[in-house]
Motif scaffolding. Structure first.
Motif, PDB file in Angstrom:
ATOM      1  N   VAL A 199       0.835  -1.208   0.000  1.00 51.23           N
ATOM      2  CA  VAL A 199       0.000   0.000   0.000  1.00 51.23           C
ATOM      3  C   VAL A 199       0.866   1.252   0.000  1.00 51.23           C
ATOM      4  O   VAL A 199       0.615   2.215  -0.751  1.00 51.23           O
ATOM      5  N   MET A 200       1.895   1.268   0.838  1.00 50.55           N
ATOM      6  CA  MET A 200       2.784   2.431   0.917  1.00 50.55           C
ATOM      7  C   MET A 200       3.507   2.670  -0.402  1.00 50.55           C
ATOM      8  O   MET A 200       3.669   3.819  -0.842  1.00 50.55           O
ATOM      9  N   LEU A 201       3.946   1.598  -1.063  1.00 53.99           N
ATOM     10  CA  LEU A 201       4.618   1.739  -2.360  1.00 53.99           C
ATOM     11  C   LEU A 201       3.671   2.291  -3.410  1.00 53.99           C
ATOM     12  O   LEU A 201       4.065   3.115  -4.248  1.00 53.99           O
ATOM     13  N   ALA A 202       2.427   1.856  -3.390  1.00 53.44           N
ATOM     14  CA  ALA A 202       1.441   2.320  -4.366  1.00 53.44           C
ATOM     15  C   ALA A 202       1.135   3.802  -4.189  1.00 53.44           C
ATOM     16  O   ALA A 202       0.929   4.527  -5.168  1.00 53.44           O
ATOM     17  N   VAL A 203       1.157   4.267  -2.947  1.00 53.06           N
ATOM     18  CA  VAL A 203       0.800   5.661  -2.666  1.00 53.06           C
ATOM     19  C   VAL A 203       2.005   6.591  -2.763  1.00 53.06           C
ATOM     20  O   VAL A 203       1.945   7.661  -3.386  1.00 53.06           O
ATOM     21  N   LEU A 204       3.121   6.186  -2.161  1.00 51.44           N
ATOM     22  CA  LEU A 204       4.281   7.075  -2.028  1.00 51.44           C
ATOM     23  C   LEU A 204       5.412   6.758  -2.995  1.00 51.44           C
ATOM     24  O   LEU A 204       6.356   7.543  -3.100  1.00 51.44           O
TER      25      LEU A 204
ATOM     26  N   PHE B 109       8.817   5.689  -4.484  1.00 53.52           N
ATOM     27  CA  PHE B 109      10.163   5.540  -3.921  1.00 53.52           C
ATOM     28  C   PHE B 109      10.292   6.135  -2.519  1.00 53.52           C
ATOM     29  O   PHE B 109      11.080   5.646  -1.701  1.00 53.52           O
ATOM     30  N   LEU B 110       9.518   7.165  -2.239  1.00 55.68           N
ATOM     31  CA  LEU B 110       9.558   7.766  -0.905  1.00 55.68           C
ATOM     32  C   LEU B 110       9.133   6.777   0.169  1.00 55.68           C
ATOM     33  O   LEU B 110       9.508   6.913   1.340  1.00 55.68           O
ATOM     34  N   ALA B 111       8.383   5.750  -0.236  1.00 56.74           N
ATOM     35  CA  ALA B 111       7.904   4.757   0.724  1.00 56.74           C
ATOM     36  C   ALA B 111       9.013   3.844   1.215  1.00 56.74           C
ATOM     37  O   ALA B 111       8.907   3.286   2.320  1.00 56.74           O
ATOM     38  N   ILE B 112      10.072   3.672   0.435  1.00 55.03           N
ATOM     39  CA  ILE B 112      11.076   2.647   0.766  1.00 55.03           C
ATOM     40  C   ILE B 112      11.767   2.913   2.099  1.00 55.03           C
ATOM     41  O   ILE B 112      11.823   2.012   2.962  1.00 55.03           O
ATOM     42  N   PRO B 113      12.305   4.122   2.363  1.00 56.94           N
ATOM     43  CA  PRO B 113      12.887   4.346   3.706  1.00 56.94           C
ATOM     44  C   PRO B 113      11.850   4.190   4.814  1.00 56.94           C
ATOM     45  O   PRO B 113      12.177   3.712   5.906  1.00 56.94           O
ATOM     46  N   LEU B 114      10.595   4.578   4.543  1.00 57.80           N
ATOM     47  CA  LEU B 114       9.548   4.448   5.547  1.00 57.80           C
ATOM     48  C   LEU B 114       9.215   2.986   5.813  1.00 57.80           C
ATOM     49  O   LEU B 114       8.912   2.600   6.952  1.00 57.80           O
ATOM     50  N   ILE B 115       9.260   2.162   4.764  1.00 59.24           N
ATOM     51  CA  ILE B 115       9.009   0.726   4.933  1.00 59.24           C
ATOM     52  C   ILE B 115      10.098   0.092   5.792  1.00 59.24           C
ATOM     53  O   ILE B 115       9.816  -0.742   6.663  1.00 59.24           O
TER      54      ILE B 115
END
Length: 247
Positions: free
Chosen positions: A216-221, A223-229
């Motif tokens: 879900v985070m990858l779909a929304v954000l 590349f920005l999602a990767i550090p957050l993941i």
């Protein structure tokens, strides 16, 4: 030994080849291509162990090959990327003025290779640490490589302005990222494995929840999602182990 016994090692060598290609692209500043090749290497790294177990082809040489391939794909590449990002900052500063800060930047880029040194120690320790059979002690090198390699792509996607651009363009932030990365790789923090031995909810609920949230985070954000993941992975591992220790 039959050909099928060599298949896992062939996948491991493909991981190494992907890492070598990623190095070339990272040297040339092609960060998106380098990131894609690191992901491909991690894909091979994930399946070589699975195939070795399925074919009953596990061997001491396979273990050593796996660590050597990971050292390049998940150790040298992220170290080089932080080095390149810090070097780019140095070159941009040199266009305007030669200050004391710029002088010290000549040394600072090499701090990126702390990640490579930390990855090397972490992989060697993994090979001799009998506690790391079903889980990990310290952040796995592939997970660490993903968030480090995503940073220059996030920087490029900001378009040269905004808070994220200013944040990732700060050499102190990148040095802190390298130090944090080196620490997490070798910290005495238990991390759960993403390899699911069973697809039942009872035995794999942590992995299922984490992977679902990551998608879900990858779909929304993107590349920005990767550090957050990766941050979520760290926090979820810490919280999970707190509950397990209390249990």
């Amino acid at each position: 030994m039959s050909i099928k016994k060599h298949l896992p090692n062939a996948l491991t060598l493909l991981n190494l080849f992907a890492g070598l290609c990623a190095l070339i692209h990272a040297f040339n500043g092609n960060y998106a291509e380098a990131f894609s090749l690191v992901c491909l290497g991690i894909f091979f790294d994930f399946w070589d162990g699975f195939l070795a177990r399925a074919l009953e082809a596990q061997s001491p040489i396979g273990l050593q090959l796996d660590s050597l391939a990971d050292m390049v794909t998940s150790g040298v590449v992220p170290g080089l990327i932080i080095y390149k990002m810090l070097s780019d900052i140095q070159e941009n500063q040199a266009q305007y003025t030669l200050t004391e800060e710029t002088y010290y930047m000549g040394v600072v880029p090499y701090l990126g290779f702390l990640i490579t040194l930390g990855s090397c120690y972490r992989l060697a320790n993994f090979n001799v640490d009998e506690r790391q059979t079903d889980s990990f002690i310290g952040l796995p090198t592939p997970a660490n490589a993903l968030w480090i390699c995503s940073l220059p792509i996030i920087l490029e996607e900001t378009g040269g302005d905004g808070f994220v651009f200013e944040f990732l363009s700060n050499p102190f932030v990148l040095v802190i990222a390298a130090l944090l990365s080196t620490f997490l790789l070798n910290a005495e923090i238990p991390f759960f494995s993403l390899k699911m031995k069973s697809f039942t909810w009872e035995k794999s609920k942590i992995q299922i929840v984490f992977l679902s949230m990551a998608v879900v985070m990858l779909a929304v954000l993107q590349f920005l999602a990767i550090p957050l993941i990766i941050l979520m992975y760290v926090l979820l591992s810490v919280v999970t182990n707190k509950f397990l220790s209390k249990g």
